[in-house]
Structures are given as structure tokens and as C-alpha cells.
Design a protein around this motif. Structure first.
Motif, PDB file in Angstrom:
ATOM      1  N   LEU A 244      23.302  19.265 -56.847  1.00 40.78           N
ATOM      2  CA  LEU A 244      23.909  20.209 -55.912  1.00 40.78           C
ATOM      3  C   LEU A 244      24.440  19.409 -54.734  1.00 40.78           C
ATOM      4  O   LEU A 244      23.678  18.694 -54.076  1.00 40.78           O
ATOM      5  N   VAL A 245      25.745  19.499 -54.486  1.00 39.26           N
ATOM      6  CA  VAL A 245      26.351  18.734 -53.402  1.00 39.26           C
ATOM      7  C   VAL A 245      26.906  19.620 -52.301  1.00 39.26           C
ATOM      8  O   VAL A 245      27.242  19.132 -51.226  1.00 39.26           O
ATOM      9  N   HIS A 246      27.046  20.919 -52.569  1.00 44.55           N
ATOM     10  CA  HIS A 246      27.395  21.848 -51.490  1.00 44.55           C
ATOM     11  C   HIS A 246      26.854  23.228 -51.829  1.00 44.55           C
ATOM     12  O   HIS A 246      26.684  23.575 -52.992  1.00 44.55           O
ATOM     13  N   GLY A 247      26.530  23.970 -50.783  1.00 45.75           N
ATOM     14  CA  GLY A 247      25.969  25.299 -50.980  1.00 45.75           C
ATOM     15  C   GLY A 247      25.136  25.731 -49.795  1.00 45.75           C
ATOM     16  O   GLY A 247      25.231  25.162 -48.703  1.00 45.75           O
ATOM     17  N   PHE A 248      24.300  26.736 -50.018  1.00 38.77           N
ATOM     18  CA  PHE A 248      23.451  27.305 -48.973  1.00 38.77           C
ATOM     19  C   PHE A 248      21.992  27.187 -49.423  1.00 38.77           C
ATOM     20  O   PHE A 248      21.634  27.694 -50.487  1.00 38.77           O
ATOM     21  N   VAL A 249      21.166  26.544 -48.604  1.00 34.71           N
ATOM     22  CA  VAL A 249      19.798  26.214 -48.984  1.00 34.71           C
ATOM     23  C   VAL A 249      18.826  26.626 -47.875  1.00 34.71           C
ATOM     24  O   VAL A 249      19.109  26.441 -46.692  1.00 34.71           O
TER      25      VAL A 249
ATOM     26  N   PRO B   9      24.814  31.712 -54.959  1.00 31.00           N
ATOM     27  CA  PRO B   9      25.351  30.919 -56.071  1.00 31.00           C
ATOM     28  C   PRO B   9      26.526  30.022 -55.661  1.00 31.00           C
ATOM     29  O   PRO B   9      27.034  29.278 -56.483  1.00 31.00           O
ATOM     30  N   HIS B  10      26.927  30.080 -54.409  1.00 26.15           N
ATOM     31  CA  HIS B  10      28.028  29.238 -53.937  1.00 26.15           C
ATOM     32  C   HIS B  10      27.692  27.767 -54.203  1.00 26.15           C
ATOM     33  O   HIS B  10      26.615  27.288 -53.877  1.00 26.15           O
ATOM     34  N   GLY B  11      28.602  27.061 -54.838  1.00 28.04           N
ATOM     35  CA  GLY B  11      28.397  25.642 -55.141  1.00 28.04           C
ATOM     36  C   GLY B  11      27.747  25.390 -56.483  1.00 28.04           C
ATOM     37  O   GLY B  11      27.456  24.249 -56.815  1.00 28.04           O
ATOM     38  N   THR B  12      27.502  26.465 -57.257  1.00 35.19           N
ATOM     39  CA  THR B  12      26.842  26.290 -58.547  1.00 35.19           C
ATOM     40  C   THR B  12      27.738  26.655 -59.718  1.00 35.19           C
ATOM     41  O   THR B  12      27.282  26.680 -60.860  1.00 35.19           O
ATOM     42  N   ASP B  13      29.005  26.944 -59.442  1.00 31.84           N
ATOM     43  CA  ASP B  13      29.939  27.272 -60.519  1.00 31.84           C
ATOM     44  C   ASP B  13      30.116  26.074 -61.448  1.00 31.84           C
ATOM     45  O   ASP B  13      29.906  24.927 -61.041  1.00 31.84           O
TER      46      ASP B  13
ATOM     47  N   LEU C  25      18.534  18.035 -56.386  1.00 36.24           N
ATOM     48  CA  LEU C  25      18.456  18.218 -57.829  1.00 36.24           C
ATOM     49  C   LEU C  25      18.629  19.697 -58.159  1.00 36.24           C
ATOM     50  O   LEU C  25      17.818  20.522 -57.771  1.00 36.24           O
ATOM     51  N   PHE C  26      19.703  20.018 -58.862  1.00 36.43           N
ATOM     52  CA  PHE C  26      20.014  21.415 -59.168  1.00 36.43           C
ATOM     53  C   PHE C  26      19.246  21.914 -60.385  1.00 36.43           C
ATOM     54  O   PHE C  26      18.805  23.050 -60.417  1.00 36.43           O
ATOM     55  N   ALA C  27      19.095  21.070 -61.375  1.00 40.70           N
ATOM     56  CA  ALA C  27      18.450  21.492 -62.621  1.00 40.70           C
ATOM     57  C   ALA C  27      17.227  20.635 -62.897  1.00 40.70           C
ATOM     58  O   ALA C  27      17.338  19.425 -63.079  1.00 40.70           O
ATOM     59  N   GLY C  28      16.068  21.255 -62.910  1.00 36.83           N
ATOM     60  CA  GLY C  28      14.846  20.550 -63.247  1.00 36.83           C
ATOM     61  C   GLY C  28      14.881  20.099 -64.702  1.00 36.83           C
ATOM     62  O   GLY C  28      15.582  20.671 -65.531  1.00 36.83           O
ATOM     63  N   ARG C  29      14.107  19.075 -65.021  1.00 36.16           N
ATOM     64  CA  ARG C  29      14.113  18.535 -66.374  1.00 36.16           C
ATOM     65  C   ARG C  29      12.718  18.135 -66.817  1.00 36.16           C
ATOM     66  O   ARG C  29      11.891  17.710 -66.018  1.00 36.16           O
ATOM     67  N   LYS C  30      12.496  18.230 -68.116  1.00 34.90           N
ATOM     68  CA  LYS C  30      11.240  17.797 -68.728  1.00 34.90           C
ATOM     69  C   LYS C  30      11.256  16.276 -68.846  1.00 34.90           C
ATOM     70  O   LYS C  30      12.271  15.686 -69.193  1.00 34.90           O
ATOM     71  N   ILE C  31      10.133  15.654 -68.540  1.00 34.02           N
ATOM     72  CA  ILE C  31       9.997  14.212 -68.747  1.00 34.02           C
ATOM     73  C   ILE C  31       9.975  13.999 -70.263  1.00 34.02           C
ATOM     74  O   ILE C  31       9.134  14.576 -70.954  1.00 34.02           O
TER      75      ILE C  31
ATOM     76  N   THR D 186      28.657  21.112 -59.929  1.00 34.73           N
ATOM     77  CA  THR D 186      27.397  20.364 -59.866  1.00 34.73           C
ATOM     78  C   THR D 186      27.544  19.142 -60.771  1.00 34.73           C
ATOM     79  O   THR D 186      27.413  19.239 -61.981  1.00 34.73           O
ATOM     80  N   PRO D 187      27.841  17.990 -60.190  1.00 33.93           N
ATOM     81  CA  PRO D 187      28.096  16.794 -61.000  1.00 33.93           C
ATOM     82  C   PRO D 187      26.922  16.425 -61.906  1.00 33.93           C
ATOM     83  O   PRO D 187      25.761  16.582 -61.529  1.00 33.93           O
ATOM     84  N   SER D 188      27.256  15.937 -63.095  1.00 31.18           N
ATOM     85  CA  SER D 188      26.237  15.437 -64.024  1.00 31.18           C
ATOM     86  C   SER D 188      25.728  14.092 -63.531  1.00 31.18           C
ATOM     87  O   SER D 188      26.513  13.252 -63.083  1.00 31.18           O
ATOM     88  N   ILE D 189      24.428  13.899 -63.622  1.00 30.68           N
ATOM     89  CA  ILE D 189      23.812  12.651 -63.187  1.00 30.68           C
ATOM     90  C   ILE D 189      22.742  12.240 -64.196  1.00 30.68           C
ATOM     91  O   ILE D 189      22.355  13.036 -65.044  1.00 30.68           O
ATOM     92  N   THR D 190      22.282  11.010 -64.068  1.00 29.31           N
ATOM     93  CA  THR D 190      21.160  10.524 -64.863  1.00 29.31           C
ATOM     94  C   THR D 190      20.010  10.231 -63.921  1.00 29.31           C
ATOM     95  O   THR D 190      20.182   9.527 -62.922  1.00 29.31           O
ATOM     96  N   LEU D 191      18.835  10.780 -64.240  1.00 31.80           N
ATOM     97  CA  LEU D 191      17.643  10.547 -63.435  1.00 31.80           C
ATOM     98  C   LEU D 191      16.880   9.347 -63.989  1.00 31.80           C
ATOM     99  O   LEU D 191      16.621   9.281 -65.193  1.00 31.80           O
ATOM    100  N   ASP D 192      16.534   8.416 -63.123  1.00 32.69           N
ATOM    101  CA  ASP D 192      15.681   7.296 -63.502  1.00 32.69           C
ATOM    102  C   ASP D 192      14.244   7.793 -63.381  1.00 32.69           C
ATOM    103  O   ASP D 192      13.668   7.829 -62.292  1.00 32.69           O
TER     104      ASP D 192
END
Length: 146
Positions: A109-114, A22-26, A88-94, A30-36
Motif C-alpha cells: 500500500l503506497v497511498h490511502g487512508f490509514v 478502499p482508496h488506493g487499493t484498486d 504491507l497490504f496483503a498478509g502472507r503465509k510463511i 498496490t505494487p507487487s513486491i517480494t518479501l524476504d
């Protein structure tokens, strides 16, 4: 008058097996973004109507929105820098499969363990969104374990 009609809502649980801790997910990390939404490919990125978490995404220069990182793009998603790329940290419905101009918010997600082997998009997938050498280099704050 209040409606008591039966309603249904579709949802999908995120499969985050690619995230090793969970490191990097507090909250606040995880910055908010807009998906095109128009930059994603249905067969690759949302075959069931949901954009899945774990896609490597990059910023579109003109709009500052995000789409799948793609070396063949010409809108900025081909140029990966630490400030313009993430996972992309959070999947989204179209929102509307018949109108792909309706964008949707998510988190990055900009930092963490993957674990790169568990990311959802295979290398060389049509439309991008997979982990390339350039993406690994730009994602300096993400540790990729094998």
C-alpha cells in the motif's frame, strides 16, 4: 492418475481494520513486491505462521526485496524514502517455517487512508515493522487519521 486424496490448506483472513477506505487499493495501485521472509521475526510478525497485513515495510538495497522497516537494520530497511517504504497490504503465509530462505510475494500500500492506532505492530516492537516518525514522513501519500 488423478489423486483424490483429502488435502487441507491453511489460510487466514486479513484484518484490515487499519485501512479506513478502499482508496488506493484498486487493481494496479498496490505494487507487487517480494518479501524476504528471513528479515521478519516470528514472535512479532508471524506468531501463527502468517505475516499480517499492516506492517510498515522497507526495501532491502541489495536485493530489492522487502522486510520490516527497522531503524537498527544495516541492509537499507533503516533508510526510509517515499520510493522504498510502504505498508504491507496483503498478509502472507510463511511458505516453510523450517526454511526461512523461501521468499513470498505480496502487495504494497503506497497511498490511502490509514488509522495508525489499528496497525498490528506496536511501537518499539522487536524487529521493527511499526509506524515511526520517519515512516510517516516517507509515506507522504498516506493520510494517517486518528
Amino acid at each position: 492418475m488423478t489423486s483424490i486424496a483429502v488435502q487441507s490448506t491453511e489460510f487466514q483472513n486479513d484484518n484490515r481494520q487499519w485501512l479506513l477506505s478502499p482508496h488506493g487499493t484498486d487493481p494496479g495501485t498496490t505494487p507487487s513486491i517480494t518479501l524476504d521472509v528471513s528479515t521478519f521475526t516470528q514472535a512479532t510478525h508471524y506468531p501463527n505462521g502468517f505475516i499480517v497485513s499492516g506492517i510498515v515495510i522497507a526495501q532491502i538495497t541489495a536485493t530489492k526485496k522487502y522486510g520490516p522497516a527497522d531503524s537498527t537494520a544495516t541492509d537499507g530497511r533503516q533508510t526510509l524514502t517515499p520510493s522504498t517504504v510502504g505498508i504491507l497490504f496483503a498478509g502472507r503465509k510463511i511458505p516453510n517455517l523450517l526454511d526461512l530462505t523461501k521468499d513470498v510475494g505480496s502487495a504494497l500500500l503506497v497511498h490511502g487512508f490509514v488509522d495508525p492506532a489499528k496497525l498490528p505492530i506496536a511501537n518499539a516492537a522487536a524487529g521493527g515493522g511499526f509506524l515511526t516518525t520517519a515512516a510517516r514522513d516517507a509515506l507522504r501519500l498516506i493520510h494517517f487519521a486518528s
